[in-house]
Design a protein around this motif. Structure first.
Motif, PDB file in Angstrom:
ATOM      1  N   THR A  36       0.828  -1.206   0.000  1.00  0.00           N
ATOM      2  CA  THR A  36       0.000   0.000   0.000  1.00  0.00           C
ATOM      3  C   THR A  36       0.863   1.256   0.000  1.00  0.00           C
ATOM      4  OG1 THR A  36      -1.826  -1.099   1.137  1.00  0.00           O
ATOM      5  CG2 THR A  36      -1.753   1.298   1.281  1.00  0.00           C
ATOM      6  N   GLY A  37       1.926   1.242   0.800  1.00  0.00           N
ATOM      7  CA  GLY A  37       2.819   2.400   0.858  1.00  0.00           C
ATOM      8  C   GLY A  37       3.491   2.674  -0.471  1.00  0.00           C
ATOM      9  N   LEU A  38       3.946   1.620  -1.146  1.00  0.00           N
ATOM     10  CA  LEU A  38       4.623   1.791  -2.436  1.00  0.00           C
ATOM     11  C   LEU A  38       3.663   2.279  -3.516  1.00  0.00           C
ATOM     12  CD1 LEU A  38       6.918  -1.385  -2.442  1.00  0.00           C
ATOM     13  CD2 LEU A  38       7.618   1.005  -2.131  1.00  0.00           C
ATOM     14  N   VAL A  39       2.445   1.761  -3.509  1.00  0.00           N
ATOM     15  CA  VAL A  39       1.460   2.227  -4.491  1.00  0.00           C
ATOM     16  C   VAL A  39       1.104   3.691  -4.219  1.00  0.00           C
ATOM     17  CG1 VAL A  39      -0.889   1.925  -5.361  1.00  0.00           C
ATOM     18  CG2 VAL A  39       0.531  -0.073  -4.905  1.00  0.00           C
ATOM     19  N   SER A  40       1.029   4.064  -2.961  1.00  0.00           N
ATOM     20  CA  SER A  40       0.760   5.466  -2.606  1.00  0.00           C
ATOM     21  C   SER A  40       1.900   6.362  -3.086  1.00  0.00           C
ATOM     22  CB  SER A  40       0.585   5.611  -1.095  1.00  0.00           C
ATOM     23  OG  SER A  40      -0.493   4.832  -0.623  1.00  0.00           O
ATOM     24  N   ALA A  41       3.136   5.863  -2.973  1.00  0.00           N
ATOM     25  CA  ALA A  41       4.293   6.623  -3.460  1.00  0.00           C
ATOM     26  C   ALA A  41       4.204   6.822  -4.965  1.00  0.00           C
ATOM     27  CB  ALA A  41       5.581   5.885  -3.100  1.00  0.00           C
ATOM     28  N   ALA A  42       3.728   5.806  -5.681  1.00  0.00           N
ATOM     29  CA  ALA A  42       3.533   5.936  -7.129  1.00  0.00           C
ATOM     30  C   ALA A  42       2.473   6.986  -7.429  1.00  0.00           C
ATOM     31  CB  ALA A  42       3.137   4.585  -7.728  1.00  0.00           C
ATOM     32  N   GLY A  43       1.458   7.069  -6.573  1.00  0.00           N
ATOM     33  CA  GLY A  43       0.434   8.088  -6.745  1.00  0.00           C
ATOM     34  C   GLY A  43       0.996   9.493  -6.584  1.00  0.00           C
ATOM     35  N   SER A 152       9.516  13.668 -10.923  1.00  0.00           N
ATOM     36  CA  SER A 152       8.594  12.603 -10.575  1.00  0.00           C
ATOM     37  C   SER A 152       9.348  11.382 -10.042  1.00  0.00           C
ATOM     38  CB  SER A 152       7.762  12.209 -11.803  1.00  0.00           C
ATOM     39  OG  SER A 152       6.927  11.103 -11.522  1.00  0.00           O
ATOM     40  N   PHE A 153      10.432  11.016 -10.723  1.00  0.00           N
ATOM     41  CA  PHE A 153      11.212   9.851 -10.320  1.00  0.00           C
ATOM     42  C   PHE A 153      11.832  10.052  -8.939  1.00  0.00           C
ATOM     43  CE2 PHE A 153      15.240   7.382 -10.339  1.00  0.00           C
ATOM     44  CZ  PHE A 153      14.691   6.111 -10.454  1.00  0.00           C
ATOM     45  N   ALA A 154      12.287  11.276  -8.665  1.00  0.00           N
ATOM     46  CA  ALA A 154      12.874  11.578  -7.360  1.00  0.00           C
ATOM     47  C   ALA A 154      11.839  11.384  -6.251  1.00  0.00           C
ATOM     48  CB  ALA A 154      13.411  13.006  -7.334  1.00  0.00           C
ATOM     49  N   HIS A 155      10.602  11.812  -6.514  1.00  0.00           N
ATOM     50  CA  HIS A 155       9.529  11.608  -5.539  1.00  0.00           C
ATOM     51  C   HIS A 155       9.247  10.117  -5.348  1.00  0.00           C
ATOM     52  CE1 HIS A 155       8.760  15.920  -5.967  1.00  0.00           C
ATOM     53  NE2 HIS A 155       7.921  15.829  -4.950  1.00  0.00           N
ATOM     54  N   LEU A 156       9.254   9.366  -6.446  1.00  0.00           N
ATOM     55  CA  LEU A 156       8.985   7.928  -6.369  1.00  0.00           C
ATOM     56  C   LEU A 156      10.059   7.216  -5.542  1.00  0.00           C
ATOM     57  CD1 LEU A 156       7.329   5.474  -7.265  1.00  0.00           C
ATOM     58  CD2 LEU A 156       8.775   5.350  -9.312  1.00  0.00           C
ATOM     59  N   ALA A 161      11.256   4.739  -0.605  1.00  0.00           N
ATOM     60  CA  ALA A 161      12.162   4.410   0.511  1.00  0.00           C
ATOM     61  C   ALA A 161      11.463   4.635   1.849  1.00  0.00           C
ATOM     62  CB  ALA A 161      13.427   5.262   0.427  1.00  0.00           C
ATOM     63  N   VAL A 162      10.679   5.723   1.934  1.00  0.00           N
ATOM     64  CA  VAL A 162       9.918   5.996   3.163  1.00  0.00           C
ATOM     65  C   VAL A 162       8.940   4.857   3.426  1.00  0.00           C
ATOM     66  CG1 VAL A 162       8.191   7.522   4.222  1.00  0.00           C
ATOM     67  CG2 VAL A 162      10.141   8.503   3.003  1.00  0.00           C
ATOM     68  N   ALA A 163       8.265   4.400   2.370  1.00  0.00           N
ATOM     69  CA  ALA A 163       7.310   3.304   2.508  1.00  0.00           C
ATOM     70  C   ALA A 163       8.013   2.029   2.959  1.00  0.00           C
ATOM     71  CB  ALA A 163       6.588   3.071   1.185  1.00  0.00           C
ATOM     72  N   MET A 164       9.168   1.745   2.380  1.00  0.00           N
ATOM     73  CA  MET A 164       9.926   0.546   2.759  1.00  0.00           C
ATOM     74  C   MET A 164      10.344   0.616   4.230  1.00  0.00           C
ATOM     75  SD  MET A 164      10.299  -1.511   0.080  1.00  0.00           S
ATOM     76  CE  MET A 164      11.828  -2.429   0.273  1.00  0.00           C
ATOM     77  N   PHE A 165      10.786   1.796   4.654  1.00  0.00           N
ATOM     78  CA  PHE A 165      11.266   1.958   6.025  1.00  0.00           C
ATOM     79  C   PHE A 165      10.143   1.778   7.040  1.00  0.00           C
ATOM     80  CE2 PHE A 165      12.175   4.642   9.741  1.00  0.00           C
ATOM     81  CZ  PHE A 165      13.395   4.107  10.139  1.00  0.00           C
ATOM     82  N   PHE A 166       9.040   2.477   6.829  1.00  0.00           N
ATOM     83  CA  PHE A 166       7.967   2.449   7.824  1.00  0.00           C
ATOM     84  C   PHE A 166       7.096   1.202   7.742  1.00  0.00           C
ATOM     85  CE2 PHE A 166       9.071   6.948   8.015  1.00  0.00           C
ATOM     86  CZ  PHE A 166       9.053   7.153   9.384  1.00  0.00           C
TER      87      PHE A 166
END
Length: 203
Positions: A36-43, A152-156, A161-166
């Motif tokens: 869910t976190g990674l998909v949100s990051a893609a958003g 965009s890529f920098a945000h992704l 990484a934030v999603a992976m960490f938390f």
């Protein structure tokens, strides 16, 4: 080369500065898991592309120069953050079972990240100011597009990484144990960002 370095530095500083995107990714990652976190990051990253697209089409200048239009966008974004903040603040704790992650739908995860970013006037100002103050008028369109893709890529990458960490099992377990208090903190942060955004000067 100077232009490229300037875009890279400004983008890096904008990406890592804490804000609504960060709070949203943390919330989705620890509550609903890594996917869910990674998909949100893609958003979030897709939302950046929206800002880049309308800026390259010249609409960004219209938004930046029209107080009424910018204020309308700002208030919509603020209302969305307050809504999510209240929803998070009042959320019931999920089961403390990392093997049975309560994930929201992929579309819902993507939408939360996308809307948080695309309705954020701070991202509007970041993209518009970068393209108007740093990128030269004579810069080829393809190169400008490459800058946008980099943003965009920098945000992704960062929010991935934030999603992976938390969403790491040990950290997530600790956060879930204290989720009642954490939900109130994150909800208050999101709501507070929305309120401060609503009352911030439009100029």
């Amino acid at each position: 080369m100077t232009e490229l370095i300037a875009v890279a530095v400004i983008t890096a500083l904008a990406v890592i500065s804490p804000g609504a995107d960060f709070a949203m990714i943390v919330r989705n990652s620890y509550l609903h898991g890594r996917s869910t976190g990674l998909v949100s990051a893609a958003g979030v990253a897709t939302g950046v592309l929206v800002h880049v697209t309308y800026t390259m089409l010249g609409v960004g200048l219209l938004i930046a120069s029209s107080t009424a239009l910018f204020t309308a966008i700002k208030l919509i974004g603020a209302a969305y953050l307050v809504y999510v903040g209240i929803k998070t603040f009042r959320a019931r704790p999920v089961e403390l079972d990392l093997e049975r992650t309560v994930e929201i739908s992929k579309s819902g995860a993507f939408r939360s990240g996308f809307l948080t970013n695309v309705l954020n006037p701070k991202t509007t100002l970041f993209v518009v100011s970068t393209f108007t103050q740093v990128v030269q008028p004579g810069t080829p369109v393809l190169q400008q597009g490459a800058y946008g893709l980099f943003m965009s890529f920098a945000h992704l990458v960062w929010f991935g990484a934030v999603a992976m960490f938390f969403s790491h099992s040990r950290l997530r377990a600790a956060m879930l144990r204290g989720q009642r208090a954490l939900n109130k903190v994150i909800g208050s942060v999101l709501g507070g960002l929305g309120v401060s955004l609503a009352f911030a000067p439009s100029s």
